[in-house]
Design an enzyme around this catalytic site. Structure first.
Site, PDB file in Angstrom:
ATOM      1  N   GLY A   1       0.824  -1.196   0.000  1.00  0.00           N
ATOM      2  CA  GLY A   1       0.000   0.000   0.000  1.00  0.00           C
ATOM      3  C   GLY A   1       0.856   1.242   0.000  1.00  0.00           C
ATOM      4  O   GLY A   1       2.083   1.174   0.140  1.00  0.00           O
ATOM      5  N   PRO A   2       0.236   2.416  -0.140  1.00  0.00           N
ATOM      6  CA  PRO A   2       0.993   3.675  -0.179  1.00  0.00           C
ATOM      7  C   PRO A   2       1.759   3.915   1.116  1.00  0.00           C
ATOM      8  O   PRO A   2       1.379   3.429   2.186  1.00  0.00           O
ATOM      9  CB  PRO A   2      -0.107   4.736  -0.367  1.00  0.00           C
ATOM     10  CG  PRO A   2      -1.306   3.996  -0.842  1.00  0.00           C
ATOM     11  CD  PRO A   2      -1.219   2.623  -0.275  1.00  0.00           C
ATOM     12  N   SER A   3       2.852   4.693   1.015  1.00  0.00           N
ATOM     13  CA  SER A   3       3.638   5.045   2.201  1.00  0.00           C
ATOM     14  C   SER A   3       2.779   5.830   3.175  1.00  0.00           C
ATOM     15  O   SER A   3       1.922   6.625   2.773  1.00  0.00           O
ATOM     16  CB  SER A   3       4.854   5.883   1.797  1.00  0.00           C
ATOM     17  OG  SER A   3       5.726   5.130   0.985  1.00  0.00           O
ATOM     18  N   GLY A   4       3.010   5.599   4.461  1.00  0.00           N
ATOM     19  CA  GLY A   4       2.251   6.299   5.489  1.00  0.00           C
ATOM     20  C   GLY A   4       0.902   5.686   5.772  1.00  0.00           C
ATOM     21  O   GLY A   4       0.099   6.260   6.514  1.00  0.00           O
ATOM     22  N   GLY A   5       0.661   4.496   5.223  1.00  0.00           N
ATOM     23  CA  GLY A   5      -0.642   3.857   5.432  1.00  0.00           C
ATOM     24  C   GLY A   5      -0.768   3.102   6.732  1.00  0.00           C
ATOM     25  O   GLY A   5      -1.867   2.697   7.110  1.00  0.00           O
ATOM     26  N   GLY A   6       0.350   2.891   7.445  1.00  0.00           N
ATOM     27  CA  GLY A   6       0.301   2.213   8.746  1.00  0.00           C
ATOM     28  C   GLY A   6       0.888   0.817   8.748  1.00  0.00           C
ATOM     29  O   GLY A   6       0.695   0.066   9.715  1.00  0.00           O
ATOM     30  N   LYS A   7       1.635   0.458   7.701  1.00  0.00           N
ATOM     31  CA  LYS A   7       2.172  -0.915   7.607  1.00  0.00           C
ATOM     32  C   LYS A   7       3.198  -1.187   8.708  1.00  0.00           C
ATOM     33  O   LYS A   7       3.126  -2.210   9.407  1.00  0.00           O
ATOM     34  CB  LYS A   7       2.792  -1.127   6.224  1.00  0.00           C
ATOM     35  CG  LYS A   7       1.810  -0.939   5.063  1.00  0.00           C
ATOM     36  CD  LYS A   7       2.417  -1.260   3.725  1.00  0.00           C
ATOM     37  CE  LYS A   7       3.544  -0.317   3.336  1.00  0.00           C
ATOM     38  NZ  LYS A   7       3.077   1.073   3.135  1.00  0.00           N
ATOM     39  N   THR A   8       4.164  -0.288   8.877  1.00  0.00           N
ATOM     40  CA  THR A   8       5.186  -0.493   9.906  1.00  0.00           C
ATOM     41  C   THR A   8       4.579  -0.388  11.307  1.00  0.00           C
ATOM     42  O   THR A   8       4.989  -1.106  12.225  1.00  0.00           O
ATOM     43  CB  THR A   8       6.321   0.537   9.733  1.00  0.00           C
ATOM     44  OG1 THR A   8       6.889   0.380   8.424  1.00  0.00           O
ATOM     45  CG2 THR A   8       7.407   0.346  10.774  1.00  0.00           C
TER      46      THR A   8
ATOM     47  N   GLU B   1      10.483  -4.384   4.374  1.00  0.00           N
ATOM     48  CA  GLU B   1      11.282  -3.846   3.266  1.00  0.00           C
ATOM     49  C   GLU B   1      12.694  -4.418   3.290  1.00  0.00           C
ATOM     50  O   GLU B   1      13.677  -3.699   3.129  1.00  0.00           O
ATOM     51  CB  GLU B   1      11.362  -2.311   3.375  1.00  0.00           C
ATOM     52  CG  GLU B   1      10.019  -1.620   3.483  1.00  0.00           C
ATOM     53  CD  GLU B   1       9.374  -1.392   2.127  1.00  0.00           C
ATOM     54  OE1 GLU B   1       9.875  -1.945   1.147  1.00  0.00           O
ATOM     55  OE2 GLU B   1       8.372  -0.685   2.079  1.00  0.00           O
TER      56      GLU B   1
END
Length: 613
Positions: free
Chosen positions: A396-403, A526
């Site tokens: 998903g896009p950066s800043g979406g909450g994955k990390t 990543e």
């Protein structure tokens, strides 16, 4: 970190230093007191027997010193060369020697008690710093936390191990001398003590100013330490961004602030020393003048006048030690506030809960929501399942909450709403230590500690690792070959944060570390995004060995990582907007289709570039 974000952080640091308040270390406004200091001392469990013995010996040494002027008085009043005997001289010398020995022993024991107390305090503080949650370090600058551990405990140590000794012996000496003087001649003693309130009119305001300066100096030192720690730890970033002038300016403001406080401290000390000398000389003039009149009138003997002067010395000399103690005590109160702030902060409890033994179960994210502080939620009602032994890719896009999702799974933070479950159990039901043992984490940065390759691969392993086991893990991580080619093999020093190794080598050591840990749950954040194509191929093979038979969650931007996943979860703005296999999402999810098309184009460009070379 991009240049704009770095510039913003630097600007914040400069602004914070201009306002003379450390950023990220907000403390509640409170007035320190001796009660808070005693509370801190009780937490360190000082050796009462050692302190009582030392105090008793200090009392004995001071009492002996109070006898010396009486010996002198008797000697002066009855002075006659013919009457002097070896016994008198030996007795006089013996008293001096006894007083020196007893005082020396008492000072050593008080210092020892103080050093032990501060060692216990530092031990408690270090244990606490290791148990504090990640959220604490998000909100507090590392350099300032280091300052609490070093500078503030040093202030406490100086008070207890050094100043307290002088204060205790000085107080006993002053009180004892005044008692004897009142016994000898209360009128002359009253005249002498009348000078003290006059001196207090000058000394008390100066002491207050010294406290304020010392407190400001401590805060400025902590802020300057924080700036140094941050800049020096990221020196390559500073140089690559040509930010030396900017950081020089930020550091220069800290140095100027320290100089400003140091100059104010020097001014106050320059006033205190002459005032102390003035008071002493005024007392001496009063004693000699008024005492001479008393001697001439026959109300006082010459020996008593000499004894008065000696007792005056035993009052005036410790006064500087007592005033230093109170100045240092006020500094210590400020340090105590900050230390107790850390010691009272909520900590992680690693042992509460049941052991997480059967970790090869489904992981369920149910209506998960989370936000840092009171900001906009990063995750909003996120739900999906991960089957045991499968690979789930989070894209998903950066800043979406994955990390952030990974951080919640590691239990660095607690969800504001919803739960994460392993099988039927909420992961909060498991003890932290046993839960984190089930997790292997390989990030983009591949953090390494300063030390050898062996120490880095074995980091966190609580048992002895044989060379054979170590090499097997390194072989599966495709690291054994390059390690063997190094001059010192597994004993090669990697440098601070592994700077002596390449990115691909650091990644493979991180994978070997995870393999040695043998986790049931694997998280890859990543893990290959910062590698060149050659290193990526090797690391991908190592990751395949690591992922075999484990429940794996992957944050990935590369299509090659995503295509083979059992499940792909598309996360946008903290919500799951799509779930399924690569083929399913290609047909049903427009943004995923754009993502895949873009990645495929980049992959073809990489292949074409490789073939052209």
């Amino acid at each position: 970190m991009d240049d704009s974000r770095y510039t913003q952080q630097t600007d914040h640091r400069i602004k914070d230093k201009q306002e003379n308040r450390p950023r990220g270390f907000e403390q509640p406004e409170s007035k320190g007191s001796w009660k808070m200091f005693l509370k801190l001392l009780r937490r360190t469990k000082p050796s009462k027997s050692l302190i009582i013995t030392a105090v008793a010996m200090s009392l004995a040494g001071t009492l002996i010193s109070l006898v010396i002027p009486l010996f002198t008085k008797k000697l002066v009043d009855g002075f006659d060369i013919s009457s002097l005997s070896f016994r008198q001289i030996a007795s006089f010398g013996g008293v001096f020697i006894l007083q020196a020995v007893v005082s020396g022993l008492s000072m050593y024991m008080l210092n020892l008690a103080g050093q032990r107390l501060v060692a216990n305090l530092r031990d408690q503080l270090w244990r606490k710093l290791l148990k504090l949650p990640v959220s604490y370090y998000d909100n507090n600058r590392t350099g300032e936390t280091i300052s609490r551990m070093t500078n503030d405990t040093g202030v406490v140590k100086q008070l207890i191990a050094e100043n307290f000794t002088g204060f205790l012996t000085g107080t006993i000496s002053v009180v004892g001398s005044i008692v004897v003087l009142f016994y000898m001649d209360w009128q002359m003693t009253t005249v002498m003590l009348a000078v003290i309130p006059v001196a207090a009119l000058f000394m008390v305001p100066l002491g207050r100013q010294m406290y304020l300066v010392s407190k400001g100096l401590q805060a400025e030192t902590a802020s300057f330490t924080s700036t140094l720690t941050q800049v020096l730890s990221e020196i390559r970033l500073v140089k690559s961004m040509n930010a030396e002038p900017r950081e020089y300016e930020a550091g220069g403001k800290g140095i100027a602030g320290l100089f400003r406080f140091g100059r104010r401290e020097a001014k106050i000390q320059a006033l205190i020393a002459p005032l102390m000398f003035f008071v002493m000389m005024m007392l001496l003039v009063v004693i000699v003048g008024y005492g001479g009149m008393r001697v001439s009138s026959g109300a006082l003997t010459a020996g008593e006048l000499v004894a008065f002067i000696l007792y005056l010395m035993q009052i005036v000399m410790p006064m500087s030690q007592i005033s230093t103690f109170f100045t240092q005590f006020k500094k210590t109160i400020g340090a105590t506030e900050r230390i107790i702030h850390i010691l009272d902060s909520p900590e992680e409890n690693h042992d509460v809960g049941k052991p997480a033994e059967a970790a090869d179960q489904a992981i369920r994210f149910e209506q998960l929501s989370f936000g840092y502080n009171d900001s906009e939620p990063v995750l909003k009602g996120l739900s999906f399942d991960v089957a045991p032994g499968t690979v789930s890719a989070i894209v998903g896009p950066s800043g979406g909450g994955k990390t952030t999702l990974f951080s919640l799974l590691e239990r660095y933070y607690e969800p504001t709403e919803g739960t994460i479950k392993l099988g039927a159990d909420d992961i909060e039901a498991f003890s932290l230590s046993s839960w984190r043992k089930q997790i292997g984490y390989v990030s983009q940065e591949s953090p390494l500690i300063a030390g050898t390759i062996r120490e880095n691969i074995c980091y966190g392993i609580d048992h002895e690792v044989s060379q054979e086991t170590l090499e097997r893990a390194a072989e599966m991580a495709y690291a054994h070959l390059f390690i063997s080619e190094l001059p010192n093999g597994y004993e090669t020093e990697v440098g601070e944060r592994g700077i002596k190794l390449s990115g691909g080598q650091r990644q493979r050591i991180a994978i070997a570390r995870a393999l040695l840990r043998d986790p049931k749950i694997l998280m890859l954040d990543e893990a290959t995004s910062s590698l060149d194509s050659k290193s990526e191929v090797v690391v991908q093979e190592a990751l395949k060995n690591l992922m075999a038979g484990r429940t794996t969650l992957v944050i990935a931007h590369r299509l090659s990582t995503v295509v083979d996943a059992d499940q792909i979860v598309f996360v946008e703005k903290g919500r799951v907007t799509g779930k399924g296999t690569h083929e399913e999402l290609l047909g049903s999810h427009e943004m995923y289709r754009e993502f895949a098309t873009q990645q495929l184009r980049l992959q073809e460009q990489d292949i074409a570039a490789a073939e052209s070379h």
